[in-house]
Write a protein that holds these residues in place. Structure first.
Motif, PDB file in Angstrom:
ATOM      1  N   ARG A  17      64.757  74.438 -59.353  1.00 15.14           N
ATOM      2  CA  ARG A  17      65.072  73.817 -60.638  1.00 15.14           C
ATOM      3  C   ARG A  17      63.889  73.021 -61.190  1.00 15.14           C
ATOM      4  N   VAL A  18      63.507  73.321 -62.424  1.00 16.20           N
ATOM      5  CA  VAL A  18      62.437  72.605 -63.118  1.00 16.20           C
ATOM      6  C   VAL A  18      63.051  71.778 -64.233  1.00 16.20           C
ATOM      7  N   VAL A  19      62.719  70.503 -64.267  1.00 20.07           N
ATOM      8  CA  VAL A  19      63.206  69.607 -65.315  1.00 20.07           C
ATOM      9  C   VAL A  19      62.014  69.187 -66.169  1.00 20.07           C
ATOM     10  N   THR A  20      62.048  69.547 -67.435  1.00 22.94           N
ATOM     11  CA  THR A  20      60.962  69.209 -68.345  1.00 22.94           C
ATOM     12  C   THR A  20      61.162  67.819 -68.939  1.00 22.94           C
ATOM     13  N   ASN A  21      60.093  67.310 -69.565  1.00 20.50           N
ATOM     14  CA  ASN A  21      60.198  66.023 -70.251  1.00 20.50           C
ATOM     15  C   ASN A  21      61.240  66.072 -71.365  1.00 20.50           C
ATOM     16  N   ARG A  22      61.312  67.205 -72.042  1.00 20.20           N
ATOM     17  CA  ARG A  22      62.284  67.332 -73.141  1.00 20.20           C
ATOM     18  C   ARG A  22      63.715  67.207 -72.623  1.00 20.20           C
ATOM     19  N   GLU A  23      63.960  67.759 -71.438  1.00 18.01           N
ATOM     20  CA  GLU A  23      65.294  67.646 -70.857  1.00 18.01           C
ATOM     21  C   GLU A  23      65.597  66.196 -70.490  1.00 18.01           C
ATOM     22  N   LEU A  24      64.592  65.475 -69.970  1.00 19.63           N
ATOM     23  CA  LEU A  24      64.790  64.072 -69.640  1.00 19.63           C
ATOM     24  C   LEU A  24      65.065  63.235 -70.883  1.00 19.63           C
ATOM     25  N   ALA A  25      64.426  63.632 -71.994  1.00 23.96           N
ATOM     26  CA  ALA A  25      64.609  62.895 -73.247  1.00 23.96           C
ATOM     27  C   ALA A  25      66.047  62.956 -73.745  1.00 23.96           C
ATOM     28  N   GLU A  26      66.822  63.919 -73.241  1.00 29.89           N
ATOM     29  CA  GLU A  26      68.231  64.005 -73.596  1.00 29.89           C
ATOM     30  C   GLU A  26      69.090  63.074 -72.744  1.00 29.89           C
ATOM     31  N   MET A  27      68.475  62.528 -71.666  1.00 30.01           N
ATOM     32  CA  MET A  27      69.204  61.671 -70.730  1.00 30.01           C
ATOM     33  C   MET A  27      68.883  60.191 -70.921  1.00 30.01           C
ATOM     34  N   VAL A  28      67.613  59.884 -71.195  1.00 26.39           N
ATOM     35  CA  VAL A  28      67.178  58.492 -71.351  1.00 26.39           C
ATOM     36  C   VAL A  28      66.339  58.363 -72.612  1.00 26.39           C
ATOM     37  N   ASP A  29      66.089  57.119 -73.012  1.00 21.02           N
ATOM     38  CA  ASP A  29      65.326  56.843 -74.223  1.00 21.02           C
ATOM     39  C   ASP A  29      63.846  57.065 -73.967  1.00 21.02           C
ATOM     40  N   THR A  30      63.416  58.310 -74.110  1.00 24.55           N
ATOM     41  CA  THR A  30      62.019  58.671 -73.896  1.00 24.55           C
ATOM     42  C   THR A  30      61.721  59.935 -74.692  1.00 24.55           C
ATOM     43  N   SER A  31      60.507  60.434 -74.561  1.00 20.56           N
ATOM     44  CA  SER A  31      60.122  61.665 -75.247  1.00 20.56           C
ATOM     45  C   SER A  31      59.041  62.371 -74.454  1.00 20.56           C
ATOM     46  N   ASP A  32      58.877  63.639 -74.723  1.00 20.54           N
ATOM     47  CA  ASP A  32      57.823  64.409 -74.061  1.00 20.54           C
ATOM     48  C   ASP A  32      56.469  63.763 -74.307  1.00 20.54           C
ATOM     49  N   ALA A  33      56.214  63.367 -75.555  1.00 21.39           N
ATOM     50  CA  ALA A  33      54.919  62.773 -75.917  1.00 21.39           C
ATOM     51  C   ALA A  33      54.703  61.449 -75.182  1.00 21.39           C
ATOM     52  N   TRP A  34      55.752  60.619 -75.094  1.00 26.04           N
ATOM     53  CA  TRP A  34      55.629  59.313 -74.430  1.00 26.04           C
ATOM     54  C   TRP A  34      55.288  59.486 -72.953  1.00 26.04           C
ATOM     55  N   ILE A  35      55.987  60.386 -72.274  1.00 27.73           N
ATOM     56  CA  ILE A  35      55.749  60.611 -70.840  1.00 27.73           C
ATOM     57  C   ILE A  35      54.364  61.213 -70.611  1.00 27.73           C
ATOM     58  N   ALA A  36      54.030  62.242 -71.370  1.00 29.53           N
ATOM     59  CA  ALA A  36      52.758  62.935 -71.178  1.00 29.53           C
ATOM     60  C   ALA A  36      51.573  62.018 -71.430  1.00 29.53           C
ATOM     61  N   GLU A  37      51.662  61.202 -72.475  1.00 32.15           N
ATOM     62  CA  GLU A  37      50.555  60.313 -72.828  1.00 32.15           C
ATOM     63  C   GLU A  37      50.306  59.266 -71.748  1.00 32.15           C
ATOM     64  N   ASN A 151      68.822  55.912 -65.281  1.00 28.33           N
ATOM     65  CA  ASN A 151      68.910  55.150 -66.523  1.00 28.33           C
ATOM     66  C   ASN A 151      67.642  54.324 -66.779  1.00 28.33           C
ATOM     67  N   ASP A 152      66.729  54.329 -65.819  1.00 28.08           N
ATOM     68  CA  ASP A 152      65.486  53.561 -65.931  1.00 28.08           C
ATOM     69  C   ASP A 152      64.349  54.497 -66.326  1.00 28.08           C
ATOM     70  N   ARG A 153      64.009  54.495 -67.604  1.00 28.28           N
ATOM     71  CA  ARG A 153      62.988  55.436 -68.075  1.00 28.28           C
ATOM     72  C   ARG A 153      61.603  55.125 -67.511  1.00 28.28           C
ATOM     73  N   GLY A 154      61.408  53.892 -67.029  1.00 24.19           N
ATOM     74  CA  GLY A 154      60.106  53.534 -66.479  1.00 24.19           C
ATOM     75  C   GLY A 154      59.824  54.154 -65.130  1.00 24.19           C
ATOM     76  N   THR A 155      60.878  54.601 -64.433  1.00 23.20           N
ATOM     77  CA  THR A 155      60.674  55.204 -63.108  1.00 23.20           C
ATOM     78  C   THR A 155      61.184  56.636 -62.998  1.00 23.20           C
ATOM     79  N   CYS A 156      62.308  56.945 -63.627  1.00 20.36           N
ATOM     80  CA  CYS A 156      62.916  58.260 -63.391  1.00 20.36           C
ATOM     81  C   CYS A 156      62.053  59.403 -63.912  1.00 20.36           C
ATOM     82  N   VAL A 157      61.173  59.130 -64.863  1.00 14.06           N
ATOM     83  CA  VAL A 157      60.330  60.191 -65.417  1.00 14.06           C
ATOM     84  C   VAL A 157      59.133  60.508 -64.523  1.00 14.06           C
ATOM     85  N   LEU A 158      58.880  59.679 -63.527  1.00 12.33           N
ATOM     86  CA  LEU A 158      57.634  59.771 -62.762  1.00 12.33           C
ATOM     87  C   LEU A 158      57.692  60.678 -61.541  1.00 12.33           C
TER      88      LEU A 158
END
Length: 324
Positions: A17-37, A151-158
């Motif tokens: 299973r691959v989870v993209t940034n866009r998929e995470l953006a549907e779960m928490v307040d974030t975006s592909d651009a925010w994570i990638a940058e 629910n913690d966008r500062g860690t779950c995206v990493l």
């Protein structure tokens, strides 16, 4: 003549299973651009329901054994680095040992979070140098998705899940830095910084698994300094300079940390193996995953000088200088 631990095979495994940034953006307040940058991460692999650290570790181990053309019956030692074991006890290593059909020697876990693979590699190398093992399997495997607060966008995206492994074999060498094998390992820790990166649970304290908690800016600041210092320590111990390094195989925590470390060492980023974009931070699995990928692609070749480095919660950090 001296005894050196040579890496004779590398292997890896990533969950399907691959989870993209866009998929995470549907779960928490974030975006592909925010994570990638901020991190350089585009996607991560997540273990399936019921798929455990031992499952990932076993697949990576089988891959490494096949690459090394070694049977589990040849193994004297299995050291598995993980911060996400299947059970409080017994060790995940013994579970993998049983699945591989390894019936002699010893198998155990080490826990140094993201530095875990370096700690496991150093442990196996010292067993081999002491003559207590001849062939060793070293694994880094994690299912960090199980300890994340989604629910913690500062860690779950990493973070992501995965496993990597290497097979070590004893070989006689002249003892120079031109000989193949692990030239030296260097490990450190400083428990004063426990609260900057930890999991707020545990069987003894809360009887719960808990979630990962991190002060990202402080971890970043310490990482740049500690990693540069431990790399310098490895080079100095072997009479080498950064210019001698063919490849740095770093812990894949964050692209900004990789860029900062390269700049501090005066190394071009092109000489760093970078997989964080596709794998995210897989903790103890990240260094062997990156190593296996670079070897499999033919970038790392026999005779290349490799610098492996990592830093994790504790704080722990370490490096290994390897003539591949």
């Amino acid at each position: 003549m001296v005894v050196r631990s040579q890496i004779i095979g590398c292997g890896s495994y990533l969950p399907a299973r691959v989870v993209t940034n866009r998929e995470l953006a549907e779960m928490v307040d974030t975006s592909d651009a925010w994570i990638a940058e901020r991190t350089g991460i585009r996607q991560r692999h997540i273990a399936a329901e019921g798929e455990t650290t031992a499952d990932l570790a076993t697949q990576a181990a089988l891959s490494a054994l096949q690459a090394a053309e070694v049977s589990a019956a040849d193994l004297d030692l299995l050291v598995l680095a993980t911060a996400t074991p299947d059970h409080t006890f017994p060790s995940t290593a013994t579970k993998v040992q049983g699945r591989l059909g390894m019936t002699r020697g010893a198998a155990f876990d080490v826990q140094a979070v993201c530095s875990g693979f370096l700690y496991a590699l150093a442990t196996a190398d010292n067993f081999i140098r002491a003559g207590q093992a001849r062939t060793a399997l070293v694994i880094g495997a994690e299912t960090f998705s199980r300890i994340l607060d989604w629910n913690d966008r500062g860690t779950c995206v990493l973070f992501g899940d995965g496993a990597g492994a290497v097979v070590l074999r004893a070989a006689e060498a002249a003892g120079t830095n031109r000989d193949r094998g692990i030239l030296s390992t260097h490990l450190h820790s400083d428990g004063r910084y426990h609260d900057l990166l930890y999991v707020d649970g545990g069987p003894s304290s809360t009887q719960t698994v808990g979630h990962l908690r991190m002060e990202g800016r402080e971890v970043f600041r310490h990482a740049i300094v500690n990693l540069a210092e431990v790399v310098g320590e490895a080079l100095q111990a072997n009479g080498l300079t950064a210019a001698d390094i063919d490849w740095v195989v770093p812990h894949q925590a964050n692209r900004r940390i990789l860029e900062g470390t390269a700049k501090k060492l005066g190394l071009p980023l092109e000489r760093m193996v970078i997989s964080v974009e596709r794998h995210a931070n897989t903790s103890a699995a990240s260094v062997p995953l990156a190593l296996a990928e670079a070897v499999g692609e033919g970038r790392i070749k026999s005779g290349d000088l490799l610098l492996l480095e990592a830093m994790g919660g504790g704080f722990t950090w370490g490096s290994a200088l390897v003539r591949y």
